[in-house]
Design an enzyme around this catalytic site. Structure first.
Site, mmCIF file in Angstrom:
data_model
loop_
_atom_site.group_PDB
_atom_site.id
_atom_site.type_symbol
_atom_site.label_atom_id
_atom_site.label_comp_id
_atom_site.label_asym_id
_atom_site.label_seq_id
_atom_site.Cartn_x
_atom_site.Cartn_y
_atom_site.Cartn_z
ATOM 1 N N HIS A 1 1.889 4.316 -3.029
ATOM 2 C CA HIS A 1 1.841 5.771 -2.901
ATOM 3 C C HIS A 1 3.172 6.380 -3.359
ATOM 4 O O HIS A 1 3.200 7.349 -4.133
ATOM 5 C CB HIS A 1 1.596 6.167 -1.438
ATOM 6 C CG HIS A 1 0.203 5.959 -0.962
ATOM 7 N ND1 HIS A 1 -0.909 6.322 -1.679
ATOM 8 C CD2 HIS A 1 -0.270 5.433 0.213
ATOM 9 C CE1 HIS A 1 -2.003 6.034 -0.991
ATOM 10 N NE2 HIS A 1 -1.637 5.490 0.157
ATOM 11 N N HIS B 1 0.832 -1.207 0.000
ATOM 12 C CA HIS B 1 0.000 0.000 0.000
ATOM 13 C C HIS B 1 0.868 1.259 0.000
ATOM 14 O O HIS B 1 0.688 2.160 -0.836
ATOM 15 C CB HIS B 1 -0.913 -0.016 1.225
ATOM 16 C CG HIS B 1 -1.828 1.157 1.329
ATOM 17 N ND1 HIS B 1 -3.159 1.090 0.982
ATOM 18 C CD2 HIS B 1 -1.620 2.438 1.748
ATOM 19 C CE1 HIS B 1 -3.719 2.272 1.172
ATOM 20 N NE2 HIS B 1 -2.799 3.114 1.645
ATOM 21 N N GLU B 2 1.815 1.335 0.921
ATOM 22 C CA GLU B 2 2.652 2.530 1.028
ATOM 23 C C GLU B 2 3.629 2.646 -0.147
ATOM 24 O O GLU B 2 3.897 3.747 -0.637
ATOM 25 C CB GLU B 2 3.414 2.530 2.353
ATOM 26 C CG GLU B 2 2.515 2.570 3.584
ATOM 27 C CD GLU B 2 1.592 3.776 3.607
ATOM 28 O OE1 GLU B 2 1.947 4.823 3.034
ATOM 29 O OE2 GLU B 2 0.498 3.660 4.198
#
Length: 217
Positions: free
Chosen positions: A30, A26-27
């Site tokens: 980003h 997820h990170e």
């Protein structure tokens, strides 16, 4: 299915594996999307990596999984829209970087479901172990669906709020700013009731993935 009411400590520790993988992806998404748009802020801070150590948060990445909470958080990735390359609209860039995290979780959920289907088709004996590859893949599916949907709730600081912030018409801006001002209270409510909010959509998405798995067997 695991009986979560009687799950032991070893099983709770094992849940850290899919949780850390889900949060890391997820990170990383980003950071990767921001980098592709020209912002190297996260990359300069060592966040453009799939190494969990760069992203973990003690509470969100460790304590919650041990308490059997099916979602968590990692350290937020810094994004500086002023560093987007020329030609990239700041609002559009922020929408893309915000949506990249939940989108990555959806992709990981689908890939995990495909992997489960392949194991069930070619090596079904591996699924007989109560805490084997089958359990890890099922956890990956469930956690990633949950993380994607929870993070798209449009309440700051969740990713969904940044998507709404970039899409909301100018005429609705005052109402949105009023919501943002009370976002700490709203987030507390989302924290307590978020599971109920996303239960229906989560069950629907996981049902679709379950049907895909059955079709592969």
């Amino acid at each position: 299915m695991l009986d979560f009411e009687h799950i032991n400590l070893a099983q709770r520790v094992m849940m850290l594996i899919p949780m850390l993988l889900s949060l890391t992806v997820h990170e990383w998404a980003h950071a990767w999307s921001a980098y592709r748009l020209g912002d190297d802020t996260a990359a300069m801070q060592g966040r453009l990596t799939l190494n969990p150590v760069a992203h973990i948060d003690p509470i969100g990445s460790f304590v919650l999984p041990l308490l059997l909470v099916p979602f968590g958080w990692a350290k937020p990735v810094p994004v500086n829209p002023a560093r987007f390359r020329r030609g990239v609209n700041m609002s559009t860039g922020m929408i893309i970087t915000a949506a990249a995290g939940p989108a990555a979780n959806v992709v990981l959920a689908v890939l995990s479901a495909v992997a489960f289907g392949c194991v069930a088709h070619f090596a079904p004996d591996l699924l007989l172990k109560p805490l084997g590859v089958g359990t890890l893949l099922k956890w990956l599916v469930g956690m990633n669906v949950t993380l994607a949907l929870f993070n798209m709730i449009p309440v700051p600081p969740l990713d969904g709020s940044r998507v709404v912030d970039g899409l909301i018409p100018y005429s609705w801006r005052p109402q949105w700013e009023a919501i943002v001002r009370v976002s700490p209270l709203l987030f507390i409510a989302v924290w307590y009731f978020g599971g109920s909010i996303i239960a229906g959509p989560s069950n629907y998405v996981q049902g679709l993935l379950d049907r895909m798995i059955v079709a592969m067997i």
